[in-house]
Scaffold this active site. Structure first.
Site, PDB file in Angstrom:
ATOM      1  CG  HIS A  22      44.547  44.299  -1.340  1.00 55.09           C
ATOM      2  ND1 HIS A  22      45.507  43.768  -0.797  1.00 55.09           N
ATOM      3  CD2 HIS A  22      44.304  43.635  -2.509  1.00 55.09           C
ATOM      4  CE1 HIS A  22      45.927  42.382  -1.390  1.00 55.09           C
ATOM      5  NE2 HIS A  22      44.968  42.359  -2.513  1.00 55.09           N
ATOM      6  CD  GLN A  29      41.230  39.451  -2.596  1.00 55.80           C
ATOM      7  OE1 GLN A  29      42.347  40.025  -2.402  1.00 55.80           O
ATOM      8  NE2 GLN A  29      41.510  38.414  -3.467  1.00 55.80           N
ATOM      9  CD  GLU A  56      49.169  38.795  -1.779  1.00 51.64           C
ATOM     10  OE1 GLU A  56      48.828  38.274  -2.870  1.00 51.64           O
ATOM     11  OE2 GLU A  56      48.599  40.052  -1.603  1.00 51.64           O
ATOM     12  CG  ASN A  62      48.519  43.951  -2.698  1.00 52.82           C
ATOM     13  OD1 ASN A  62      49.373  43.088  -2.209  1.00 52.82           O
ATOM     14  ND2 ASN A  62      47.942  43.549  -3.663  1.00 52.82           N
TER      15      ASN A  62
HETATM   16  O1  IFM Z   1      43.933  37.326  -4.510  1.00 57.32           O
HETATM   17  C1  IFM Z   1      45.145  38.111  -4.909  1.00 57.32           C
HETATM   18  C2  IFM Z   1      45.440  39.196  -4.003  1.00 57.32           C
HETATM   19  O2  IFM Z   1      44.353  40.201  -3.895  1.00 57.32           O
HETATM   20  C3  IFM Z   1      46.655  39.776  -4.816  1.00 57.32           C
HETATM   21  N1  IFM Z   1      47.727  39.286  -4.738  1.00 57.32           N
HETATM   22  C4  IFM Z   1      47.306  37.858  -5.555  1.00 57.32           C
HETATM   23  C5  IFM Z   1      46.219  37.153  -5.137  1.00 57.32           C
HETATM   24  C6  IFM Z   1      45.808  35.744  -5.781  1.00 57.32           C
HETATM   25  O3  IFM Z   1      45.602  36.000  -7.137  1.00 57.32           O
END
Ligand code: IFM
Length: 434
Positions: free
Chosen positions: A123, A20, A348, A167
């Protein structure tokens, strides 16, 4: 005004993932982003395919020092990032020393700034050779993953004490990739979904044992116990031959709040759904994890089983993602996890909010409910906002803006958003003012 104090040694941070933010990755996702099938389907929806190609992303591969300066400036003392398997092992069995050194440099850059690294080993992305061999459907996938993580963990063990194997592997990845068909390899097959889940759980367990073995043979690695007594006390060895207290290995899943209904039967159904969705991985992997990583974003008013809950009043919708937000839901999810008797990191929690109008309240509300869970006996060790930076949001492309820091995707300039400074005050004082 009330002040809500968090436990001593509580960790404050933010998170990212390799694909990302890094840029220039070459893996099963980057191939899929430019595939004919994907490009044509975006065009049919009237969307510009360029906005759905990760490309240079945030260029964090080159700009990580600048990013970590921001982390430090914002008073964060932990940072979660992921290692890109396709960089480390671009061809099967061939490990790239330069890329291993890159991640050693990344970890050193965090440590130099007094920031604790928390590393995710997988991930969502896979090396192309791994995908071509069947990805997570391949019965050898757990062994292939173990071989990769052994190289990485051995190289970084002296500086790192917090590892996450997977993840959101079963709550998001396997269902998107093998059941619903919207992520590569875009399959829709319930048997494959089950198979992928099983292989991932096996891969986790093998990886857990491998990591413990590595640290067992290297008692001075990982956490410095004088600096981190809080954590070394928390690690209980799971195998009689494992005594390492200098490392914690966890699983991260994305749990949703599933409210009851007014009807006993549909409430029962919804609780079953929640059990299967939120707790599958933890139940299957017991006792092979030292901590649980909770990613929490939203509630599911309507489950896949159809019944709609009417007991929670209508909440704000995060339009970019179509999520119904519900801050008290994080309390519910944390309390649900109490039964596993393991410490928890909120790995998160975040909102896509380009104009930054809602982020400050979002963070504060979720922190209030997290604080309340701590008062009710949940062992929460830290909170990591998603995400440090705006970034490539998978099949949504570059549209959503989750960052504490805004990224200009043309110049890669970073601009710290006002809400980030509000969060920084909380990080600094270890307390929330409401
Ligand atoms: O961006 C994602 C992340 O890669 C994994 N958890 C959720 C986030 C938001 O959608």
């Amino acid at each position: 005004m009330s002040v809500f104090k968090f436990p001593e040694n509580f960790k404050w941070g933010s998170a990212t993932s390799a694909h990302q933010v890094e840029g220039d990755n070459h893996n099963d996702w980057s191939e899929w982003e430019v595939s004919k099938l994907r490009v044509e389907s975006l065009k049919l929806k009237g969307l510009n395919p360029d906005n759905f190609i990760s490309g240079k992303a945030c260029d964090s591969y080159n700009r990580y020092e600048e990013d970590f300066d921001i982390v430090k400036k914002l008073n964060q003392n932990i940072h979660r990032f992921s290692i890109e398997w396709s960089r480390i092992e671009p061809e099967e069995g061939k490990f790239n020393q330069n890329e291993i050194q890159h991640y050693i440099n990344v970890v050193n850059a965090l440590k130099e700034r007094g920031i604790e690294p928390m590393i995710t080993l997988w991930h969502f992305t896979n090396p192309i050779w791994f995908a071509e061999k069947g990805g997570w459907l391949n019965p050898d996938s757990p062994e292939l993953f173990r071989r990769f993580i052994k190289v990485v963990v051995s190289a970084l063990k002296d500086q790192v004490g917090l590892w996450i194997t997977f993840n959101e592997a079963t709550t998001v990845y396997s269902s998107f990739a093998y059941l619903k068909g919207f992520w590569p390899p875009q399959h829709k097959n319930i048997f494959e979904w089950r198979m992928a889940n099983r292989n991932i759980v096996r891969a986790h367990t093998e990886a857990y044992k491998e990591i413990k073995k590595i640290y067992n043979n290297s008692p001075s690695s990982g956490f410095n116990k004088e600096v981190q007594p809080w954590i070394s006390k928390k690690v209980e060895p799971r195998d009689p031959d494992v005594t390492s207290h200098n490392v914690m290995v966890g699983i991260v899943e994305s749990n949703v709040f599933v409210p009851d209904t007014k009807n006993i039967f549909t409430t029962w159904l919804r609780r079953k759904y929640k059990q299967l969705r939120n707790f599958y991985f933890l139940d299957q992997a017991t006792p092979y994890y030292d901590f649980i990583g909770l990613n929490y974003y939203h509630m599911d008013r309507r489950t896949g089983l159809g019944q709609k809950s009417e007991v929670v009043p209508k909440q704000d919708i995060n339009e970019d993602m179509g999520w119904e937000l519900c801050p008290p839901g994080i309390y519910n999810c944390l309390l649900d996890l109490k039964k596993y008797k393991k410490p928890i990191f909120i790995t998160e929690n975040g909102i896509s909010d380009r104009t930054d109008q809602k982020r400050k309240k979002f963070i504060k509300d979720h922190l209030y409910w997290s604080w309340k869970a701590v008062q009710d006996g949940v062992d929460v060790l830290g909170y990591l906002y998603w995400s440090l930076l705006d970034n490539f949001e998978w099949h949504h492309g570059f549209g959503p803006r989750f960052g504490l820091v805004e990224v200009d995707y043309k110049t890669f300039e970073r601009h710290i958003r006002p809400s980030a400074y509000e969060y920084a005050k909380i990080c600094q004082t270890n307390s929330l003012e409401l």
